[in-house]
Design a protein around this motif. Structure first.
Motif, PDB file in Angstrom:
ATOM      1  N   MET A  82      38.765  56.460   0.584  1.00  0.00           N
ATOM      2  CA  MET A  82      38.901  57.836   0.094  1.00  0.00           C
ATOM      3  C   MET A  82      38.547  57.905  -1.394  1.00  0.00           C
ATOM      4  N   LEU A  83      39.047  56.933  -2.159  1.00  0.00           N
ATOM      5  CA  LEU A  83      38.766  56.914  -3.598  1.00  0.00           C
ATOM      6  C   LEU A  83      37.262  56.730  -3.841  1.00  0.00           C
ATOM      7  N   PHE A  84      36.652  55.817  -3.081  1.00  0.00           N
ATOM      8  CA  PHE A  84      35.214  55.581  -3.241  1.00  0.00           C
ATOM      9  C   PHE A  84      34.438  56.874  -2.941  1.00  0.00           C
ATOM     10  N   ALA A  85      34.859  57.568  -1.876  1.00  0.00           N
ATOM     11  CA  ALA A  85      34.185  58.822  -1.499  1.00  0.00           C
ATOM     12  C   ALA A  85      34.310  59.848  -2.622  1.00  0.00           C
ATOM     13  N   MET A  86      35.510  59.948  -3.192  1.00  0.00           N
ATOM     14  CA  MET A  86      35.738  60.914  -4.276  1.00  0.00           C
ATOM     15  C   MET A  86      34.895  60.583  -5.493  1.00  0.00           C
ATOM     16  N   LEU A  87      34.904  59.298  -5.884  1.00  0.00           N
ATOM     17  CA  LEU A  87      34.173  58.870  -7.076  1.00  0.00           C
ATOM     18  C   LEU A  87      32.675  59.130  -6.949  1.00  0.00           C
ATOM     19  N   ASN A  88      32.178  59.050  -5.715  1.00  0.00           N
ATOM     20  CA  ASN A  88      30.750  59.202  -5.504  1.00  0.00           C
ATOM     21  C   ASN A  88      30.355  60.573  -4.960  1.00  0.00           C
ATOM     22  N   GLY A  89      31.309  61.487  -4.952  1.00  0.00           N
ATOM     23  CA  GLY A  89      31.024  62.860  -4.499  1.00  0.00           C
ATOM     24  C   GLY A  89      30.493  62.894  -3.072  1.00  0.00           C
ATOM     25  N   ILE A  90      30.934  61.946  -2.240  1.00  0.00           N
ATOM     26  CA  ILE A  90      30.382  61.849  -0.886  1.00  0.00           C
ATOM     27  C   ILE A  90      31.005  62.868   0.053  1.00  0.00           C
ATOM     28  N   LYS A  91      32.315  62.982  -0.018  1.00  0.00           N
ATOM     29  CA  LYS A  91      32.977  63.890   0.937  1.00  0.00           C
ATOM     30  C   LYS A  91      34.254  64.385   0.286  1.00  0.00           C
ATOM     31  N   GLU A  92      34.254  65.636  -0.099  1.00  0.00           N
ATOM     32  CA  GLU A  92      35.403  66.160  -0.833  1.00  0.00           C
ATOM     33  C   GLU A  92      36.429  66.808   0.121  1.00  0.00           C
ATOM     34  N   ASP A  93      35.906  67.663   1.020  1.00  0.00           N
ATOM     35  CA  ASP A  93      36.833  68.401   1.869  1.00  0.00           C
ATOM     36  C   ASP A  93      37.312  67.541   3.036  1.00  0.00           C
ATOM     37  N   ARG A  94      38.534  67.795   3.473  1.00  0.00           N
ATOM     38  CA  ARG A  94      39.086  67.027   4.593  1.00  0.00           C
ATOM     39  C   ARG A  94      39.410  67.979   5.732  1.00  0.00           C
ATOM     40  N   ILE A  95      38.710  67.792   6.826  1.00  0.00           N
ATOM     41  CA  ILE A  95      38.979  68.633   7.993  1.00  0.00           C
ATOM     42  C   ILE A  95      39.500  67.712   9.079  1.00  0.00           C
ATOM     43  N   SER A  96      40.605  68.097   9.713  1.00  0.00           N
ATOM     44  CA  SER A  96      41.142  67.245  10.784  1.00  0.00           C
ATOM     45  C   SER A  96      40.887  67.877  12.130  1.00  0.00           C
ATOM     46  N   CYS A  97      40.735  67.028  13.119  1.00  0.00           N
ATOM     47  CA  CYS A  97      40.594  67.507  14.491  1.00  0.00           C
ATOM     48  C   CYS A  97      41.905  68.205  14.883  1.00  0.00           C
ATOM     49  N   PRO A  98      41.836  69.372  15.519  1.00  0.00           N
ATOM     50  CA  PRO A  98      43.076  70.075  15.893  1.00  0.00           C
ATOM     51  C   PRO A  98      43.930  69.289  16.891  1.00  0.00           C
ATOM     52  N   TYR A  99      43.337  68.300  17.575  1.00  0.00           N
ATOM     53  CA  TYR A  99      44.095  67.521  18.567  1.00  0.00           C
ATOM     54  C   TYR A  99      44.671  66.229  17.995  1.00  0.00           C
ATOM     55  N   TYR A 100      44.405  66.007  16.713  1.00  0.00           N
ATOM     56  CA  TYR A 100      44.813  64.772  16.043  1.00  0.00           C
ATOM     57  C   TYR A 100      46.318  64.519  16.168  1.00  0.00           C
ATOM     58  N   ALA A 101      47.106  65.597  16.033  1.00  0.00           N
ATOM     59  CA  ALA A 101      48.568  65.447  16.059  1.00  0.00           C
ATOM     60  C   ALA A 101      49.073  64.902  17.387  1.00  0.00           C
ATOM     61  N   ARG A 102      48.247  65.055  18.456  1.00  0.00           N
ATOM     62  CA  ARG A 102      48.690  64.604  19.775  1.00  0.00           C
ATOM     63  C   ARG A 102      48.253  63.169  20.065  1.00  0.00           C
ATOM     64  N   ALA A 103      47.636  62.532  19.071  1.00  0.00           N
ATOM     65  CA  ALA A 103      47.113  61.173  19.313  1.00  0.00           C
ATOM     66  C   ALA A 103      48.257  60.173  19.471  1.00  0.00           C
TER      67      ALA A 103
END
Ligand code: SF4
Length: 304
Positions: A214-235
């Motif tokens: 996550m830190l590497f992604a932030m530092l390199n502007g790779i992926k800022e927004d975080r979207i979760s799958c709506p079914y993730y909570a049922r995993a």
């Protein structure tokens, strides 16, 4: 807090190793570990090499594609492809698909996609709406593996690279322990070979904790927004995730230990399994059972 390698200000402290890193040394160390895993997991051929990177559009797979392009992009006998599975999850996959497409365009990497609708004539949203008791990830996991394999075969890939980080990997090891599933433990990626029809999977990020990805992604502007799958909570794995995160917090290094345990167990188990695959009697995909997991789940939900 100072960097353990130079006098600069540290931006990250790795509790499991006691090392502090400034940005430069954090990124250097990150790249070094990815390179190490690539050397360990990939057998490069003198002739042509093709790697299909499973790109979901999330931070892990985006960082993986970025790193592989950085590390391997200059090799003349190597081609990278990005492959994305569209599960048909409204409000999630459509947004992640946009991120994936953008990143591929930025890096100049060919991007191929295939949806559950195209392959199975059903989407994840439809499965969930038709079978209220379904555990979404139990359907989605095996379906995604089959579609991913088909995509990798379509670009004639030698390997599929997955953005599995240390947290994910240690959770998978623990899930197999809890379920007593030695077969699955023995078949865990990274693969040095696969059954016929299955493209071997490699995991270049599997020794890197999620927060470092996550830190590497932030530092390199790779992926800022975080979207979760709506079914993730049922995993099913959420409970294991919480337990392991808690243990890691109290005993830094736990996840490494679990992942190392997985490696040694896998090596020991491998000596005793044949690795023989057969074909699913319903869909014909390679499987170790008479009916593959996708068809078994769909049958149980009365969807086929
Ligand atoms: Fe599929 Fe589950 Fe992942 Fe959602 S969280 S994409 S349902 S495996």
């Amino acid at each position: 807090m100072e960097c353990s390698r130079c006098n600069s200000k540290a931006i990250y402290s790795a509790r499991y190793s006691g090392m502090n890193y400034c940005r430069k040394h954090f990124e250097e160390n990150f790249e070094k570990r990815v390179k190490h895993e690539i050397r360990e997991q990939v057998r490069f051929k003198q002739s042509r090499n093709r790697i299909a990177v499973a790109l979901s559009g999330g931070k892990d797979s985006s960082v993986l594609l970025f790193m592989l392009q950085k590390i391997l992009g200059e090799r003349r006998n190597l081609e990278l492809f990005a492959v994305t599975v569209d599960e048909g999850i409204a409000g999630y996959r459509d947004k992640e698909m946009i991120s994936a497409t953008k990143l591929c365009a930025l890096l100049g990497i060919e991007h191929v996609t295939l949806s559950y609708r195209e392959k199975y004539s059903i989407t994840m949203d439809e499965i969930v709406s038709r079978d209220a008791d379904a555990i979404p990830c139990s359907h989605c996991g095996p379906m995604r593996r089959q579609v991913m394999n088909q995509l990798a075969l379509s670009v004639d890939a030698d390997y599929i690279a997955l953005g599995i980080n240390l947290d994910d990997y240690s959770q998978s090891v623990m899930m197999n322990v809890i379920k007593g599933d030695t077969d699955r433990m023995a078949r865990m990626a990274p693969h040095d070979q696969s059954g016929s029809g299955l493209v071997p999977r490699i995991l270049p990020l599997r020794k890197i904790p999620e927060k470092e990805v996550m830190l590497f992604a932030m530092l390199n502007g790779i992926k800022e927004d975080r979207i979760s799958c709506p079914y993730y909570a049922r995993a099913e794995r959420n409970e294991v995730r919480e337990i392991l995160s808690d243990l890691e917090e109290r005993h830094p290094g736990t996840m490494y230990a679990v992942s190392k345990f997985g490696d040694s167990t896998k090596a020991a188990l491998k000596l005793g399994i044949s690795g023989q695959l057969t074909n699913c009697r319903i869909c014909g995909n390679p499987t170790e059972y008479e009916i593959c997991s996708v068809c078994k789940n769909l049958e149980q939900s009365n969807l086929i």
